[in-house]
Motif scaffolding. Structure first.
Motif, PDB file in Angstrom:
ATOM      1  N   LEU A 146       0.733  -1.249   0.378  1.00 47.84           N
ATOM      2  CA  LEU A 146       0.007  -0.206   0.042  1.00 47.84           C
ATOM      3  C   LEU A 146       1.164   1.029  -0.074  1.00 47.84           C
ATOM      4  O   LEU A 146       0.889   2.351  -0.239  1.00 47.84           O
ATOM      5  CB  LEU A 146      -0.968   0.224   1.432  1.00 47.84           C
ATOM      6  N   LEU A 147       1.950   1.174   0.580  1.00 44.55           N
ATOM      7  CA  LEU A 147       2.921   2.374   0.938  1.00 44.55           C
ATOM      8  C   LEU A 147       3.588   3.001  -0.513  1.00 44.55           C
ATOM      9  O   LEU A 147       3.811   4.062  -1.413  1.00 44.55           O
ATOM     10  CB  LEU A 147       3.830   1.919   1.788  1.00 44.55           C
ATOM     11  N   LEU A 148       3.749   1.423  -0.851  1.00 46.37           N
ATOM     12  CA  LEU A 148       4.793   1.736  -1.960  1.00 46.37           C
ATOM     13  C   LEU A 148       3.763   2.224  -3.456  1.00 46.37           C
ATOM     14  O   LEU A 148       4.019   2.858  -4.655  1.00 46.37           O
ATOM     15  CB  LEU A 148       5.619   0.562  -2.946  1.00 46.37           C
ATOM     16  N   ASN A 149       2.429   1.935  -3.229  1.00 43.25           N
ATOM     17  CA  ASN A 149       1.567   2.767  -4.470  1.00 43.25           C
ATOM     18  C   ASN A 149       1.886   4.721  -4.711  1.00 43.25           C
ATOM     19  O   ASN A 149       1.886   4.668  -5.505  1.00 43.25           O
ATOM     20  CB  ASN A 149       0.224   2.480  -3.685  1.00 43.25           C
ATOM     21  N   GLY A 150       2.316   4.601  -2.759  1.00 45.45           N
ATOM     22  CA  GLY A 150       1.727   6.144  -3.046  1.00 45.45           C
ATOM     23  C   GLY A 150       3.331   7.157  -3.393  1.00 45.45           C
ATOM     24  O   GLY A 150       2.973   7.430  -4.497  1.00 45.45           O
ATOM     25  N   LEU A 151       3.983   6.335  -3.057  1.00 43.93           N
ATOM     26  CA  LEU A 151       5.522   6.156  -4.108  1.00 43.93           C
ATOM     27  C   LEU A 151       5.346   5.794  -5.727  1.00 43.93           C
ATOM     28  O   LEU A 151       5.606   6.615  -6.593  1.00 43.93           O
ATOM     29  CB  LEU A 151       6.840   5.841  -4.133  1.00 43.93           C
ATOM     30  N   LEU A 152       4.356   5.014  -6.226  1.00 43.81           N
ATOM     31  CA  LEU A 152       4.092   4.954  -7.521  1.00 43.81           C
ATOM     32  C   LEU A 152       3.106   6.510  -8.172  1.00 43.81           C
ATOM     33  O   LEU A 152       4.358   7.022  -8.615  1.00 43.81           O
ATOM     34  CB  LEU A 152       3.407   4.072  -7.844  1.00 43.81           C
ATOM     35  N   LEU A 153       2.363   7.112  -6.828  1.00 45.89           N
ATOM     36  CA  LEU A 153       1.539   7.646  -7.565  1.00 45.89           C
ATOM     37  C   LEU A 153       2.690   8.751  -7.688  1.00 45.89           C
ATOM     38  O   LEU A 153       2.884  10.343  -8.433  1.00 45.89           O
ATOM     39  CB  LEU A 153       0.938   7.945  -6.073  1.00 45.89           C
ATOM     40  N   ALA A 154       3.396   8.933  -6.906  1.00 43.86           N
ATOM     41  CA  ALA A 154       4.998  10.579  -6.586  1.00 43.86           C
ATOM     42  C   ALA A 154       5.672  10.387  -8.302  1.00 43.86           C
ATOM     43  O   ALA A 154       5.616  11.265  -8.508  1.00 43.86           O
ATOM     44  CB  ALA A 154       5.450  10.219  -5.612  1.00 43.86           C
ATOM     45  N   ALA A 155       5.497   9.368  -8.602  1.00 42.70           N
ATOM     46  CA  ALA A 155       6.731   8.751  -9.394  1.00 42.70           C
ATOM     47  C   ALA A 155       6.376   8.995 -10.871  1.00 42.70           C
ATOM     48  O   ALA A 155       6.306   9.417 -11.625  1.00 42.70           O
ATOM     49  CB  ALA A 155       6.450   7.378  -9.506  1.00 42.70           C
ATOM     50  N   PHE A 156       4.106   9.122 -10.739  1.00 41.61           N
ATOM     51  CA  PHE A 156       3.353   9.803 -12.021  1.00 41.61           C
ATOM     52  C   PHE A 156       4.543  11.149 -11.757  1.00 41.61           C
ATOM     53  O   PHE A 156       4.277  11.442 -13.505  1.00 41.61           O
ATOM     54  CB  PHE A 156       2.331   9.251 -12.173  1.00 41.61           C
TER      55      PHE A 156
END
Length: 448
Positions: free
Chosen positions: A278-288
């Motif tokens: 779930l937290l790494l999904n946050g990193l993915l969102l920021a990476a966009f």
């Protein structure tokens, strides 16, 4: 310092950066939307194994083609430099060579796909019904393999010629058509799991054909001719193949790190591995968002290097870095202030939520450390200096793995600390290499 301030104050560069970054951010955001709709559509079918088959089959396909995003990166760098030089002949050569490389890789991957997918399914040990449907879905998806790789190369080439709206058109049309065809084939025509695969294949081929049309239109603005004799010489292929080789090694090393994060998290318990996801999904969102700015760096810095324009190179890098820093700070504050809400939107399992809350500060720090590696990757891609990118990544992995092993006693805190150090080392190693090139005044010189 005055030179940096002068570069930041150059309004036309701000406009150029956002003219490239914004379409790429919008393109990136359309990708998870497709996955969400696919899951929702198949999720309305009567059996759980049908949804599981699509998840497994799509994962196998993503693993097969995922690392070959390298085709986009190499096409962007070479096209941007050719565009900066005003070399229409080189632009045509880069485009054709990239598409020929797509053809060769598609054939190779198609030959490997069936036995490798069988091996992967045996390792997963799904039910007989799920395995059969997943295999059927995966085999149908393979018909779109050449189009998937071609679209990646075409998007990179369009971005390199600073036609970000064209790249956006390819990605949005592919993803929106995929959604519409999924609804029609699965719910309307009741083709089930195979209907979802066919929808993706048709959407991918439509996107690739649109990309070819847009590339042909772009070439009208860059006079030149295709040098057929050069295509038959190894010398004309060496640079492109070397860059793709080095970016492939770099990408595989990066995937290895995140795979090991998942493996180590799994050993710490079900709630921990779920919370980390779930937290790494946050990193993915920021990476966009941050990747959109990195794409702008690729195109603008590559163009400046091709044109041998030091001032444009400095302005592009300073302006994109400034906006990326502001964006990373915004994400850090967002995760600190609204992190619990972000976790709650993804899961209602109390044990997973409780674990995720503990590690939100690490997520807040990640964008601040990762932003520099994203931007510097863009600079090195634009300069087609893939060897330096590869070496920086391998050095970072070589330092991060022993650190992760030493921090095992700290449990999940140790795992997150190791990940943060890895992201920091990625940025630092690239920055050191960039500084050395700057000291030698080598950015405008062709890489060896």
């Amino acid at each position: 310092m005055s030179a940096l301030l002068d570069a930041w104050r150059h309004a036309p560069t701000h406009r150029r950066v956002w003219a490239l970054a914004l379409p790429m951010i919008l393109s990136n955001l359309s990708v998870p939307l497709v996955a969400l709709v696919d899951t929702a559509v198949i999720g309305h079918l009567p059996h759980a194994h049908q949804l599981g088959a699509v998840v497994v089959g799509a994962s196998l396909y993503a693993m097969l083609v995922g690392v070959f995003g390298i085709l986009r990166m190499s096409a962007t760098g070479f096209a941007a430099q050719a565009c900066g030089r005003g070399d229409g002949t080189a632009l045509r050569q880069v485009l054709l060579q990239s598409l020929l490389l797509v053809g060769g890789l598609s054939l190779l991957l198609a030959l490997l796909a069936v036995p490798l997918s069988g091996l992967a399914l045996n390792l997963m040990q799904p039910s007989a019904e799920l395995a059969s449907l997943a295999r059927e879905f995966f085999h149908a998806r393979l018909f779109g393999l050449p189009a998937t790789l071609a679209s990646s190369a075409l998007i990179g080439w369009l971005l390199g010629t600073q036609r970000a709206r064209g790249a956006l058109a390819v990605m949005l049309s592919t993803n929106l058509l995929n959604i519409l065809l999924n609804l029609w084939f699965v719910l309307g025509l009741e083709w089930g799991v195979v209907g979802s695969a066919r929808a993706s294949v048709l959407a991918e081929w439509s996107g690739a054909l649109l990309g070819l049309l847009l590339a042909a239109q772009a070439l009208r603005h860059h006079p030149g001719r295709l040098d057929g004799a050069a295509l038959k010489q190894w010398r004309s292929w060496h640079a492109l193949l070397a860059v793709n080789r080095d970016i492939l090694i770099r990408t595989l090393a990066l995937h290895l790190v995140f795979f090991l994060v998942t493996v180590q998290g799994t050993r710490l318990g079900d709630a921990t591995v779920a919370a980390n996801a779930l937290l790494l999904n946050g990193l993915l969102l920021a990476a966009f968002a941050l990747d959109g700015l990195a794409h702008a760096v690729e195109a603008l810095c590559g163009h400046a290097i091709g044109a041998a324009d030091r001032l444009a190179l400095r302005r592009s890098l300073v302006v994109a870095s400034g906006w990326a820093l502001l964006a990373s700070l915004a994400f850090a504050l967002l995760f600190l202030a609204g992190g619990e809400l972000f976790v709650n939107l993804q899961s209602d399992i109390p044990a997973v939520r409780a674990v995720a809350y503990q590690y939100l500060p690490y997520l807040a720090v990640l964008p601040l450390l990762g932003v520099w590696s994203y931007l510097l990757d863009g600079l090195f891609i634009g300069a087609t200096r893939a060897r330096e990118m590869r070496n920086a990544m391998l050095a970072s992995v070589a330092l991060a793995l022993p650190l992760g092993w030493l921090l095992q006693g700290l449990g999940n805190h140790g795992l997150w600390l190791a990940l943060l150090c890895f992201m920091l080392m990625r940025g630092l190693s690239l920055a050191i290499l960039a500084w050395r090139l700057q000291r030698r005044d080598a950015w405008l010189a062709p890489p060896h």
